[in-house]
Structure formats: structure tokens, C-alpha cells
Design an enzyme around this catalytic site. Structure first.
Site, PDB file in Angstrom:
ATOM      1  N   GLN A 177    -138.293  13.452  35.116  1.00 30.14           N
ATOM      2  CA  GLN A 177    -138.935  12.910  33.920  1.00 30.14           C
ATOM      3  C   GLN A 177    -138.854  11.384  33.898  1.00 30.14           C
ATOM      4  O   GLN A 177    -137.875  10.800  34.334  1.00 30.14           O
ATOM      5  CB  GLN A 177    -138.267  13.478  32.676  1.00 30.14           C
ATOM      6  CG  GLN A 177    -138.606  14.933  32.462  1.00 30.14           C
ATOM      7  CD  GLN A 177    -138.077  15.436  31.150  1.00 30.14           C
ATOM      8  OE1 GLN A 177    -138.671  15.235  30.114  1.00 30.14           O
ATOM      9  NE2 GLN A 177    -136.945  16.106  31.205  1.00 30.14           N
TER      10      GLN A 177
ATOM     11  N   SER B 188    -133.193  15.729  39.016  1.00 27.80           N
ATOM     12  CA  SER B 188    -133.190  16.475  37.756  1.00 27.80           C
ATOM     13  C   SER B 188    -134.302  17.529  37.753  1.00 27.80           C
ATOM     14  O   SER B 188    -134.291  18.435  38.573  1.00 27.80           O
ATOM     15  CB  SER B 188    -133.310  15.501  36.583  1.00 27.80           C
ATOM     16  OG  SER B 188    -133.184  16.169  35.347  1.00 27.80           O
ATOM     17  N   LEU B 189    -135.288  17.383  36.863  1.00 30.86           N
ATOM     18  CA  LEU B 189    -136.429  18.309  36.850  1.00 30.86           C
ATOM     19  C   LEU B 189    -137.034  18.463  38.240  1.00 30.86           C
ATOM     20  O   LEU B 189    -137.477  19.543  38.631  1.00 30.86           O
ATOM     21  CB  LEU B 189    -137.464  17.778  35.849  1.00 30.86           C
ATOM     22  CG  LEU B 189    -138.874  18.329  35.755  1.00 30.86           C
ATOM     23  CD1 LEU B 189    -139.858  17.688  36.685  1.00 30.86           C
ATOM     24  CD2 LEU B 189    -138.937  19.832  35.837  1.00 30.86           C
TER      25      LEU B 189
ATOM     26  N   ARG C 245    -137.547  25.426  29.846  1.00 32.64           N
ATOM     27  CA  ARG C 245    -136.396  24.517  29.963  1.00 32.64           C
ATOM     28  C   ARG C 245    -136.594  23.319  29.040  1.00 32.64           C
ATOM     29  O   ARG C 245    -135.686  22.904  28.317  1.00 32.64           O
ATOM     30  CB  ARG C 245    -136.270  24.067  31.423  1.00 32.64           C
ATOM     31  CG  ARG C 245    -135.125  23.089  31.733  1.00 32.64           C
ATOM     32  CD  ARG C 245    -135.153  22.774  33.227  1.00 32.64           C
ATOM     33  NE  ARG C 245    -134.059  21.917  33.678  1.00 32.64           N
ATOM     34  CZ  ARG C 245    -134.155  20.605  33.851  1.00 32.64           C
ATOM     35  NH1 ARG C 245    -135.283  19.978  33.576  1.00 32.64           N
ATOM     36  NH2 ARG C 245    -133.120  19.904  34.298  1.00 32.64           N
TER      37      ARG C 245
ATOM     38  N   HIS D 194    -128.636  15.779  30.763  1.00 32.06           N
ATOM     39  CA  HIS D 194    -127.435  15.746  31.605  1.00 32.06           C
ATOM     40  C   HIS D 194    -126.206  15.280  30.840  1.00 32.06           C
ATOM     41  O   HIS D 194    -125.358  14.572  31.368  1.00 32.06           O
ATOM     42  CB  HIS D 194    -127.680  14.924  32.875  1.00 32.06           C
ATOM     43  CG  HIS D 194    -128.833  15.436  33.662  1.00 32.06           C
ATOM     44  ND1 HIS D 194    -128.785  16.623  34.350  1.00 32.06           N
ATOM     45  CD2 HIS D 194    -130.092  14.963  33.809  1.00 32.06           C
ATOM     46  CE1 HIS D 194    -129.973  16.847  34.899  1.00 32.06           C
ATOM     47  NE2 HIS D 194    -130.784  15.863  34.574  1.00 32.06           N
TER      48      HIS D 194
ATOM     49  N   GLN E   4    -126.704  22.194  36.043  1.00 33.92           N
ATOM     50  CA  GLN E   4    -127.404  20.914  36.167  1.00 33.92           C
ATOM     51  C   GLN E   4    -127.840  20.353  34.817  1.00 33.92           C
ATOM     52  O   GLN E   4    -127.908  19.146  34.626  1.00 33.92           O
ATOM     53  CB  GLN E   4    -128.627  21.105  37.079  1.00 33.92           C
ATOM     54  CG  GLN E   4    -129.352  19.835  37.460  1.00 33.92           C
ATOM     55  CD  GLN E   4    -130.847  19.963  37.243  1.00 33.92           C
ATOM     56  OE1 GLN E   4    -131.289  20.353  36.172  1.00 33.92           O
ATOM     57  NE2 GLN E   4    -131.608  19.638  38.266  1.00 33.92           N
TER      58      GLN E   4
END
Length: 315
Positions: free
Chosen positions: A11, A92-93, A117, A202, A251
Site C-alpha cells: 500500500q 506487506s500486502l 483483509r 503492522h 504479518q
């Protein structure tokens, strides 16, 4: 022998018009990716990606499936042109895009999962209540001392993305991040830059979303990876679907070990990185970890053609 890693952005990389140039040249992909995402999610994601507005596209439950859609499409184009990865990794994503590229999940399952998510992450902390900021020029240990002290005072904030030497992202409550930015500058940080994101990703504030995500991932038929994926949580390669699922849940509220991920790939012999997705953020981070690394961002026809041409020289 050239060893290649495909990297996938997370993102923040989203922008209105992403992927459109590629669709103009490969219109057959519109049905398979853009239209398929619309159908599965029941929203006009493709219109948001093509026409905006940017504020709507940036909402986490739109940005996540949008980025995955473009990255999956680029991966197919790279593969069709004979460019295959030895390893994959995503920020991440982006780890979900890596899992699609490595054959762990189908595009259809992944785009549905990341949309949920995003919704769960938004529900955990509604937009505006959490924050993230990039801290430049402070070592991780010194910054952790700062965030630990502020968190102990009741305003949660923690290290979220350890991106490259001298760049660490912190995440937490709005008040916690603001206080940490000031304290970090007092501790010697060069800059503290608030990030335009819709939640404190996170961080422990995302834990409420993890159980719901676990349920979604449990309903997906995951395969073992055909290409090893470097996990954000451990910065180690993983192949087993049984190991991948719990790491994806963890995560959500754990730091992204991106600098360690890049170093691990280099240790594994990777000499060529291809960033498959909008923008060049990861390309910049790789260069900060290792100036000698060869990195090729691919996000439109010009960059795709450039890497196809260059790949003819690889053995």
C-alpha cells in the site's frame, strides 16, 4: 547464471491509471484481471483504478485488491515473455502478489482475501484513529527505545517496516505516532514524515483483524510454493502452504523485515530484482541496501519492454 527475484509493492504504491497502459496493449487481460476483480468483489474496482478518485483508491479495502490485480497482471506478462523468478517477495500486502506468482494462491482467491483483509483492518481501527510515519536517519535500536517508552505511557506505537538502512516506519495510535516523531527527532533522527495511509498497519492495533483473516485463509486451498517466497515476518524462504498461512496472519501485526528480506535474497545468490507493480518504491529501497544490485521496475509498456530487451542478455 542470472538469479531473479520478483518483488511486489504494498500500500502506498497505488495511483489512478495504474495498469491502464498495459491493458491498452494487452486488452485480453482486462477480462482476466480487472473485470474478474469487479465480479468477485461486487464493486467497480476497475473504474476506481482507471478514473479514481485517488482518495477512494487509497482506502485500504480498495488499494489492496487494486495493487494485487496490477501486480498479478504484470507477473503474467513477464512469464509470457520468458522471464521467470527464482524467488518472490512482497512488501506487506505485496506478499499476497508474491504468493500468486509462486502458485500458492489463485488470483481469484487472493484478490478476494486481500479485499476482506482490507475491510477487517479498517474495522480494527477506523480511518483517522491510527497513523504511520517514516523515520529517517535513526538506528532501529534507538528508535525502538523511543517507541517502547511512549507505548509504556499509554499511547501505543511500534516499529512496523524496517525498510532499509536509515528508513524505518512506525505505526500505532495517532497520538503515539505524533509523540514518537517528536521524540525520534530529539534522539537524532533527520526527519519524521507522516504517511498517507488509512490505518496503523503492522502494529498490535491490527490484532483484532487477525482472527477474521485466519478464517478467510483457512477457507482457501493453498498449494506449496513452486518458487520460494521470502516471508515478511521471518525474512526466510518458505515453500510449505502449512507454514505460509500462520505467517500471513502474524504479518498483520508484526514488523515487515524488508531490509533483511533483500539481504537474504542477495545471500541466496539473487543478482537481478524485478519490481512488478506500480511505482519504484521497492527499487529505491533495494538500492539503499545494496548499491550494486540490478533492479528493474515494471509498471507500463516502456518498462516492460525494457526488461524484456535486457533479459535477452541474461544466461
Amino acid at each position: 547464471m542470472t538469479k531473479i527475484a520478483f518483488l511486489f509493492p504494498g500500500q502506498g504504491a497505488q495511483s489512478v491509471g495504474m495498469g491502464v497502459d498495459l491493458l491498452n496493449s494487452y486488452p485480453q487481460l482486462k477480462e482476466r484481471y480487472f473485470n474478474k476483480a469487479d465480479e468477485l468483489l461486487g464493486i467497480s474496482l476497475s473504474n476506481l483504478m482507471t478514473n479514481g478518485p485517488q482518495e477512494e483508491l487509497t482506502l485500504t479495502y480498495h488499494a489492496q485488491p487494486a495493487l494485487l490485480t496490477v501486480s498479478a497482471m504484470i507477473t503474467e506478462l513477464l512469464n509470457e515473455n520468458g522471464i521467470q523468478a527464482n524467488y518472490t517477495a512482497g512488501h506487506s500486502l505485496g506478499e499476497y502478489s508474491a504468493l500468486v506468482a509462486s502458485g500458492v494462491m489463485s488470483f481469484e482467491d487472493a484478490v478476494t482475501a486481500v479485499h476482506k483483509r482490507g475491510l477487517y483492518m479498517n474495522d480494527a481501527v477506523p480511518a483517522g484513529e491510527g497513523a504511520m510515519a517514516a523515520i529517517l536517519g535513526l538506528e532501529s535500536e534507538a528508535l525502538k527505545n523511543v517507541t517502547d517508552e511512549i507505548s509504556s505511557g499509554g499511547d501505543l506505537v511500534q516499529l512496523a517496516n524496517l525498510n532499509c538502512p536509515g528508513q524505518i516506519v512506525i505505526s500505532g495510535t495517532k497520538a503515539g505516532v505524533e509523540k514518537a516523531c517528536e521524540a525520534a527527532k530529539n534522539a537524532g533522527a533527520k526527519r519524521a514524515i507522516p504517511l498517507v495511509v488509512s490505518g496503523p498497519f503492522h502494529s498490535e492495533l491490527m490484532r483484532p483483524a487477525s482472527g477474521r483473516l485466519d478464517d478467510v485463509l483457512s477457507s482457501i486451498d493453498m498449494q506449496n510454493a513452486t518458487v520460494p517466497v521470502i516471508s515478511n515476518v521471518t525474512a526466510e524462504p518458505v515453500v510449505s502452504a502449512k507454514e505460509i498461512k500462520p505467517l500471513l496472519v502474524e504479518q498483520l501485526y508484526s514488523p515487515v523485515l524488508w531490509e533483511d528480506t533483500v539481504r537474504k535474497l542477495i545471500d541466496l545468490g539473487v543478482d537481478t530484482f524485478i519490481e512488478a507493480g506500480p511505482g519504484k518504491v521497492l527499487s529505491g529501497l533495494v538500492k539503499k541496501v545494496d548499491r550494486a544490485a540490478k533492479i528493474y521496475p515494471v509498471y507500463d509498456m516502456e518498462t516492460l519492454n525494457a526488461v524484456i530487451e535486457t533479459s535477452k542478455e541474461w544466461d
